[in-house]
Design a protein around this motif. Structure first.
Motif, PDB file in Angstrom:
ATOM      1  N   LEU A  81      24.052  61.216  23.801  1.00  0.00           N
ATOM      2  CA  LEU A  81      25.446  61.592  23.555  1.00  0.00           C
ATOM      3  C   LEU A  81      25.533  63.030  23.060  1.00  0.00           C
ATOM      4  N   ALA A  82      24.621  63.399  22.166  1.00  0.00           N
ATOM      5  CA  ALA A  82      24.629  64.766  21.645  1.00  0.00           C
ATOM      6  C   ALA A  82      24.361  65.779  22.751  1.00  0.00           C
ATOM      7  N   GLN A  83      23.433  65.424  23.659  1.00  0.00           N
ATOM      8  CA  GLN A  83      23.121  66.323  24.773  1.00  0.00           C
ATOM      9  C   GLN A  83      24.335  66.467  25.700  1.00  0.00           C
ATOM     10  N   LEU A  84      25.013  65.333  25.963  1.00  0.00           N
ATOM     11  CA  LEU A  84      26.215  65.373  26.791  1.00  0.00           C
ATOM     12  C   LEU A  84      27.287  66.257  26.154  1.00  0.00           C
ATOM     13  N   GLU A  85      27.439  66.133  24.831  1.00  0.00           N
ATOM     14  CA  GLU A  85      28.457  66.930  24.149  1.00  0.00           C
ATOM     15  C   GLU A  85      28.109  68.417  24.197  1.00  0.00           C
ATOM     16  N   ARG A  86      26.824  68.731  23.974  1.00  0.00           N
ATOM     17  CA  ARG A  86      26.421  70.142  24.026  1.00  0.00           C
ATOM     18  C   ARG A  86      26.691  70.749  25.401  1.00  0.00           C
ATOM     19  N   THR A  87      26.329  69.992  26.429  1.00  0.00           N
ATOM     20  CA  THR A  87      26.563  70.486  27.793  1.00  0.00           C
ATOM     21  C   THR A  87      28.057  70.674  28.050  1.00  0.00           C
ATOM     22  N   LEU A  88      28.835  69.680  27.607  1.00  0.00           N
ATOM     23  CA  LEU A  88      30.287  69.754  27.804  1.00  0.00           C
ATOM     24  C   LEU A  88      30.870  70.951  27.070  1.00  0.00           C
ATOM     25  N   THR A 106      34.303  65.808  35.028  1.00  0.00           N
ATOM     26  CA  THR A 106      33.272  64.790  35.252  1.00  0.00           C
ATOM     27  C   THR A 106      32.411  64.589  34.005  1.00  0.00           C
ATOM     28  N   GLN A 107      32.005  65.713  33.400  1.00  0.00           N
ATOM     29  CA  GLN A 107      31.160  65.619  32.204  1.00  0.00           C
ATOM     30  C   GLN A 107      31.925  64.987  31.042  1.00  0.00           C
ATOM     31  N   ARG A 108      33.215  65.319  30.934  1.00  0.00           N
ATOM     32  CA  ARG A 108      34.005  64.723  29.857  1.00  0.00           C
ATOM     33  C   ARG A 108      34.118  63.215  30.063  1.00  0.00           C
ATOM     34  N   ARG A 111      35.072  80.194  40.427  1.00  0.00           N
ATOM     35  CA  ARG A 111      34.105  79.705  39.436  1.00  0.00           C
ATOM     36  C   ARG A 111      34.796  78.807  38.410  1.00  0.00           C
ATOM     37  N   ARG A 112      35.990  79.245  37.977  1.00  0.00           N
ATOM     38  CA  ARG A 112      36.702  78.441  36.974  1.00  0.00           C
ATOM     39  C   ARG A 112      37.114  77.086  37.559  1.00  0.00           C
ATOM     40  N   THR A 113      37.569  77.081  38.825  1.00  0.00           N
ATOM     41  CA  THR A 113      37.950  75.814  39.456  1.00  0.00           C
ATOM     42  C   THR A 113      36.753  74.872  39.528  1.00  0.00           C
ATOM     43  N   GLY A 114      35.595  75.447  39.911  1.00  0.00           N
ATOM     44  CA  GLY A 114      34.389  74.615  39.964  1.00  0.00           C
ATOM     45  C   GLY A 114      34.001  74.072  38.607  1.00  0.00           C
ATOM     46  N   LEU A 115      34.116  74.938  37.578  1.00  0.00           N
ATOM     47  CA  LEU A 115      33.788  74.498  36.226  1.00  0.00           C
ATOM     48  C   LEU A 115      34.758  73.444  35.726  1.00  0.00           C
ATOM     49  N   GLU A 116      36.048  73.615  36.065  1.00  0.00           N
ATOM     50  CA  GLU A 116      37.044  72.633  35.632  1.00  0.00           C
ATOM     51  C   GLU A 116      36.700  71.254  36.176  1.00  0.00           C
ATOM     52  N   ASP A 146      31.881  61.277  31.531  1.00  0.00           N
ATOM     53  CA  ASP A 146      30.592  60.700  31.125  1.00  0.00           C
ATOM     54  C   ASP A 146      30.480  60.643  29.604  1.00  0.00           C
ATOM     55  N   TYR A 147      30.866  61.736  28.965  1.00  0.00           N
ATOM     56  CA  TYR A 147      30.779  61.813  27.500  1.00  0.00           C
ATOM     57  C   TYR A 147      31.682  60.776  26.844  1.00  0.00           C
ATOM     58  N   GLU A 148      32.906  60.647  27.355  1.00  0.00           N
ATOM     59  CA  GLU A 148      33.846  59.694  26.755  1.00  0.00           C
ATOM     60  C   GLU A 148      33.361  58.264  26.906  1.00  0.00           C
ATOM     61  N   ARG A 149      32.775  57.953  28.074  1.00  0.00           N
ATOM     62  CA  ARG A 149      32.262  56.591  28.273  1.00  0.00           C
ATOM     63  C   ARG A 149      31.136  56.273  27.282  1.00  0.00           C
ATOM     64  N   GLU A 150      30.187  57.228  27.146  1.00  0.00           N
ATOM     65  CA  GLU A 150      29.081  57.000  26.222  1.00  0.00           C
ATOM     66  C   GLU A 150      29.566  56.954  24.776  1.00  0.00           C
ATOM     67  N   ARG A 151      30.513  57.815  24.448  1.00  0.00           N
ATOM     68  CA  ARG A 151      30.992  57.828  23.063  1.00  0.00           C
ATOM     69  C   ARG A 151      31.779  56.560  22.756  1.00  0.00           C
ATOM     70  N   LYS A 152      32.514  56.025  23.764  1.00  0.00           N
ATOM     71  CA  LYS A 152      33.261  54.790  23.550  1.00  0.00           C
ATOM     72  C   LYS A 152      32.308  53.639  23.236  1.00  0.00           C
ATOM     73  N   LYS A 153      31.175  53.614  23.947  1.00  0.00           N
ATOM     74  CA  LYS A 153      30.176  52.587  23.637  1.00  0.00           C
ATOM     75  C   LYS A 153      29.724  52.720  22.184  1.00  0.00           C
ATOM     76  N   LEU A 154      29.527  53.967  21.781  1.00  0.00           N
ATOM     77  CA  LEU A 154      29.067  54.222  20.415  1.00  0.00           C
ATOM     78  C   LEU A 154      30.136  53.843  19.403  1.00  0.00           C
ATOM     79  N   ASP A 155      31.361  54.238  19.668  1.00  0.00           N
ATOM     80  CA  ASP A 155      32.444  53.977  18.723  1.00  0.00           C
ATOM     81  C   ASP A 155      32.746  52.486  18.603  1.00  0.00           C
ATOM     82  N   ASP A 156      32.600  51.769  19.720  1.00  0.00           N
ATOM     83  CA  ASP A 156      32.896  50.335  19.703  1.00  0.00           C
ATOM     84  C   ASP A 156      31.834  49.534  18.966  1.00  0.00           C
ATOM     85  N   SER A 157      30.711  50.190  18.610  1.00  0.00           N
ATOM     86  CA  SER A 157      29.607  49.466  17.976  1.00  0.00           C
ATOM     87  C   SER A 157      29.820  49.253  16.476  1.00  0.00           C
TER      88      SER A 157
END
Length: 689
Positions: free
Chosen positions: A225-232, A493-495, A483-488, A497-508
């Motif tokens: 999760l931390a790696q996903l957040e850093r990348t995001l 997509t990354q957000r 470039r900005r459109t591609g990054l957006e 992934d991050y939200e799904r993983e964080r939801k698992k964490l938060d629901d625990s």
């Protein structure tokens, strides 16, 4: 409203000093405090900030152009401010008192004291406020006690902290602001006016709160999760950097376009086209219009390729499933919102039931019967909401989207249709525009062929070089936008992934629900910030126009236009942009007009306190600014000036507007300690004599 008194005790080089200021009256609204550099002018401005805003002043001191210690912060600033003689003599208290009059009969006295140990380290502080009515003070109220908060009072009755830099500032900050691009100037000003600084601070504090709470609960793959957040976060930052580059490039392109127009006028006036100057100019302008249309055509092609066309690679089944899921999720959140809105009514209903005295229940219910009745009430109330309607989503898949984002996604799905004819039309239009541009280029070249002394050829070459620069900048903008459109897309997509993983964490853990609420609030804040600018840009542009026309000595300015993204243009009487040389003075006039315009838009008729007020301005601009400050006779203006800014001559020129003067004296008392005192009703003119 005016500041009637500032009292300093053991503050910096002041052992004890009182500055008293009269009410602005009969055209006398200016107070001059003169002093050489290092004599304690800036200390007056710093004392005002610290007395009013305490620790919160640190961020605003920096925005007002005053130096702070970003690393060690508030305690270090106070310890450096504590008077050296007081420390040497074993005293332990520093005090600043500011009295603000709202009328002749009513005033507010704000006192802030700081306490120090014998070694000079800061220990504590207290702030008190007294209301004074007809010179009779009320009992003091202490900040943070019995429900009283000084910040709330300042918001209501004086100047809120986040807009204080529009009223109390160092003129050097105007120079710093003037050196930025005008887009950055306007954005920075609007953010201060709209309280974006506070919103960002709240967002950061919420993020810190979430991180601290997460540390105290059981982790579920937190490393991933931390790696996903850093990348995001890295990609979000990169996206913001590219957006900034695009803003700067657009600003540069506008300047080049203005220069191009000016050069075109010179070409035609120099005899472009062998006497047929109107035809030459029309051809060049027509070519520019077609080039603009060609750029728009290419943007439309890119939008199809990077936006709508990829959806046509997915099957109809997948798109319909996505649409159905989003619609079902929207219905679920609508149902949940209605349920939560009615939930508080349950307790009201229970309280009303328990308070009824008739009809009398005989015999009275036992505790077991009352508990059973309450259980039935809870069950009956729950039946009103459960189960959810059949058309609601059974499972929330797109949890990373807010309800407004789901609605936008559905609207977008309705707009993704693209036909073969639409693409063919765009390609055909592209070919026609290219052909027309080439034809016009040949015609322009023929007209350029008639030149007697080479002047026209040189100007025409400059025009071509300038056009190449514009095309190059335009290509950079388009490349950055791609470039900005591609990054957006990548960030979305990354957000997810991050939200799904964080939801698992938060629901625990039950503690995760608090983190989830904090995160929702933070995301609302982040969505809110860019939507705030349009609320004030028109009003700011109008106020800036009034101020700018007073300050600038060019009378061809009609108005200043500001778009929602912070882009500004100075328009002439014909409605076309005017290109001025971006001299230091012109930039400072624009920045001064911005600060004054922001103060006007805030709707607060507070005093202005300005350190180093005239900076690098020439004598004409100095005269205009002083005239502007004296034009509003009801607004108090306190100027902290050295002898090269408002000197003897300028003092004489504005003397009819000066209500009070002070001249600062400074004495070295040894061990690197200085002592400042102020002589009332004195100024540099007397020293010159």
């Amino acid at each position: 409203m005016w500041i009637s008194k500032i009292e300093l005790t053991c503050f910096k080089s002041y052992q004890h000093q009182e500055f008293t200021f009269p009410e602005p009256n009969n055209g006398k609204n200016v107070v001059l405090i003169g002093g050489m550099n290092g004599y304690g002018k800036t200390s007056v401005l710093e004392a005002l900030y610290l007395c009013l805003y305490g620790k919160d002043a640190m961020a605003h001191l920096a925005r007002a152009g005053l130096k702070t210690d970003d690393v060690r912060g508030y305690p270090t600033f106070l310890e450096k401010a504590f008077n050296g003689e007081a420390l040497r003599d074993g005293r332990d208290t520093m005090l600043v008192r500011v009295t603000v009059n709202r009328s002749k009969a009513k005033a507010i006295e704000i006192t802030r004291k700081w306490y120090f140990r014998s070694n000079g380290s800061w220990t504590d502080e207290e702030a008190t406020v007294r209301t004074i009515t007809r010179n009779v003070p009320d009992m003091p109220r202490s900040d943070g006690k019995n429900g009283f908060h000084l910040a709330d009072m300042l918001d209501d009755l004086f100047v809120p902290a986040h807009i204080a830099p529009f009223f109390f500032f160092d003129g050097e900050e105007v120079k710093k602001l003037a050196d930025q691009s005008r887009i950055e100037q306007v954005k920075q000003g609007l953010e201060g006016l709209l309280g974006v600084v506070l919103l960002r601070s709240l967002s950061d504090r919420l993020r810190q709160f979430e991180n601290s709470r997460r540390q105290g609960v059981v982790t579920v793959d937190e490393e991933r999760l931390a790696q996903l957040e850093r990348t995001l976060r890295d990609n979000e930052q990169q996206e913001q950097d590219i957006a900034h580059q695009i803003d700067v490039a657009k600003d540069q392109k506008r300047l080049l376009a203005d220069e191009f127009q000016s050069l075109l006028e010179r070409v035609t006036s120099a005899g472009g086209g062998g006497g047929d100057t109107a035809t030459y100019k029309e051809l060049v302008e027509e070519r520019e219009q077609y080039r603009a249309s060609l750029r728009e055509n290419m943007r439309d092609q890119e939008e199809i390729l990077s936006g709508r066309l990829p959806f046509h690679l997915a099957s109809k089944n997948i798109l319909e499933t996505l649409r159905s899921q989003l619609e079902a999720e929207l219905r679920y959140f609508k149902w949940e919102g209605e349920k939560q809105a009615l939930e508080p009514r349950k307790n009201e209903f229970r309280a009303a039931l328990e308070s009824q005295a008739s009809p009398l229940i005989q015999p009275p219910l036992s505790d077991e019967q009352t508990a059973a009745l309450n259980a039935r009430l809870d069950a009956a109330w729950a039946c009103l909401f459960y189960p959810p309607p059949d058309d609601c989503a059974e499972k929330i898949i797109h949890s990373y989207l807010t309800p407004p984002e789901r609605s936008k996604m559905l609207e977008y799905l309705d707009s993704i249709a693209v036909s073969q004819r639409e693409i063919q039309d765009l390609l055909s239009e592209h070919a026609q525009l290219t052909q027309r541009i080439d034809d016009l280029g040949r015609k322009i070249s023929k007209l350029e062929g008639i030149d007697r002394d080479g002047t026209l050829a040189a100007l025409t070459q400059q025009l071509k070089d300038l056009q190449q620069k514009i095309d190059s900048v335009d290509e950079e903008i388009r490349a950055d936008e791609r470039r900005r459109t591609g990054l957006e897309t990548q960030v979305v997509t990354q957000r997810a992934d991050y939200e799904r993983e964080r939801k698992k964490l938060d629901d625990s853990s039950p503690a995760r629900s608090v983190i989830k609420k904090s995160d929702r609030i933070r995301r609302v804040i982040e969505d809110l910030i860019p939507a705030l600018f349009p609320l004030k840009v028109k009003q700011l542009a109008s106020s800036m126009t009034q101020v700018y026309r007073q300050l600038a000595h060019k009378d061809q300015v009609s108005r200043i236009f500001i778009s929602n993204d912070g882009t500004s243009q100075i328009l002439g009487k014909s409605g076309r942009p005017i290109t001025f040389d971006r001299s230091a003075g012109e930039n400072q006039i624009f920045a001064t007009a911005l600060i004054a315009g922001l103060a006007k838009v805030s709707g607060i008729n507070a005093p202005l306190v300005v350190d180093t007020p005239l900076g690098r301005l020439d004598s004409r601009h100095r005269h205009n600014i002083l005239q502007f400050w004296t034009s509003d006779e009801s607004r108090q203006v306190i100027l902290l000036s050295q002898d090269k800014e408002i000197d003897a001559e300028f003092h004489r020129r504005i003397s009819k507007h000066v209500a009070k003067t002070y001249l600062l004296d400074h004495t070295d008392v040894g061990d690197g300690v200085g002592r400042t005192s102020a002589r009332e009703d004195r100024y540099f003119v007397e020293a010159a004599e």
